[in-house]
Design an enzyme around this catalytic site. Structure first.
Site, mmCIF file in Angstrom:
data_model
loop_
_atom_site.group_PDB
_atom_site.id
_atom_site.type_symbol
_atom_site.label_atom_id
_atom_site.label_comp_id
_atom_site.label_asym_id
_atom_site.label_seq_id
_atom_site.Cartn_x
_atom_site.Cartn_y
_atom_site.Cartn_z
ATOM 1 N N GLU A 95 -2.043 -10.099 -6.158
ATOM 2 C CA GLU A 95 -2.070 -10.876 -7.405
ATOM 3 C C GLU A 95 -1.173 -10.238 -8.450
ATOM 4 O O GLU A 95 -0.447 -10.920 -9.187
ATOM 5 C CB GLU A 95 -3.499 -10.944 -7.964
ATOM 6 C CG GLU A 95 -4.498 -11.644 -7.056
ATOM 7 C CD GLU A 95 -5.173 -10.716 -6.043
ATOM 8 O OE1 GLU A 95 -4.531 -9.743 -5.586
ATOM 9 O OE2 GLU A 95 -6.340 -10.974 -5.717
ATOM 10 N N GLU A 140 0.817 -1.218 0.000
ATOM 11 C CA GLU A 140 0.000 0.000 0.000
ATOM 12 C C GLU A 140 0.852 1.270 0.000
ATOM 13 O O GLU A 140 2.055 1.240 0.276
ATOM 14 C CB GLU A 140 -0.944 -0.013 1.206
ATOM 15 C CG GLU A 140 -1.917 -1.181 1.116
ATOM 16 C CD GLU A 140 -2.998 -1.160 2.183
ATOM 17 O OE1 GLU A 140 -2.862 -0.417 3.182
ATOM 18 O OE2 GLU A 140 -3.990 -1.895 1.998
ATOM 19 N N CYS A 148 -7.205 -6.761 -11.093
ATOM 20 C CA CYS A 148 -6.343 -7.952 -11.129
ATOM 21 C C CYS A 148 -6.890 -8.999 -12.089
ATOM 22 O O CYS A 148 -6.128 -9.654 -12.806
ATOM 23 C CB CYS A 148 -6.170 -8.531 -9.729
ATOM 24 S SG CYS A 148 -5.074 -7.530 -8.710
#
Ligand code: THU
Length: 135
Positions: A55, A44, A93
């Site tokens: 992912e 993050e 993703c």
């Protein structure tokens, strides 16, 4: 096929999660056609939007090492210190995985190493937009 090893690799990768803003920890483990596993966690940013999902971290690590062919991905996500849950990949993703995963690739949604759901990638992104559209 038994995906316990891949599920455990996703759970181990989740331990590396850098998620001080959401406290939601995710790990992913991507299996290549040759049997190698690449892992990733969510990372993050204080600016929020640059955040990278687990992912995509796993996918970018693998592709940047020369891998192009994958047969499965395991994903383990849950709040830090929270109850394990089945965490499905976000839309971004899914779109990125569509670049490299065949329709029949297996997506393992991990609660624990022995408690997981198995799907085909086509179940997660039906009618996706891909390279074939640009031909
Ligand atoms: N996250 C992932 O890493 N993968 C997912 O499939 C869902 C969401 C991350 C992004 C962010 O760091 C946190 O989980 C909460 O959205």
């Amino acid at each position: 096929m038994d995906y316990e090893n891949l599920a455990q690799a996703a759970l181990d990768a989740r331990e590396k999660s850098y998620s001080p803003y959401s406290n939601f920890q995710v790990g992913a483990a991507l299996l290549t056609k040759n049997g190698k596993i690449y892992t990733g966690c969510n990372i993050e940013s204080a600016a929020y939007s640059p955040t990278n999902c687990a992912e995509r971290t796993a996918l970018f690590k693998a592709v940047s090492e020369g891998e192009r062919e994958f047969t499965a991905i395991a994903i383990a996500g849950a709040p830090q210190n929270g109850t394990p849950q089945y965490c499905y990949p976000c839309g971004v993703c899914r779109q990125m995985l569509n670049e490299f995963l065949p329709q029949n690739a297996t997506v393992i949604i991990v609660k624990t190493a022995t408690d997981y759901k198995a799907h085909t990638f086509s179940e997660l992104l039906p009618f996706g937009f891909g390279a074939e559209n640009l031909d």
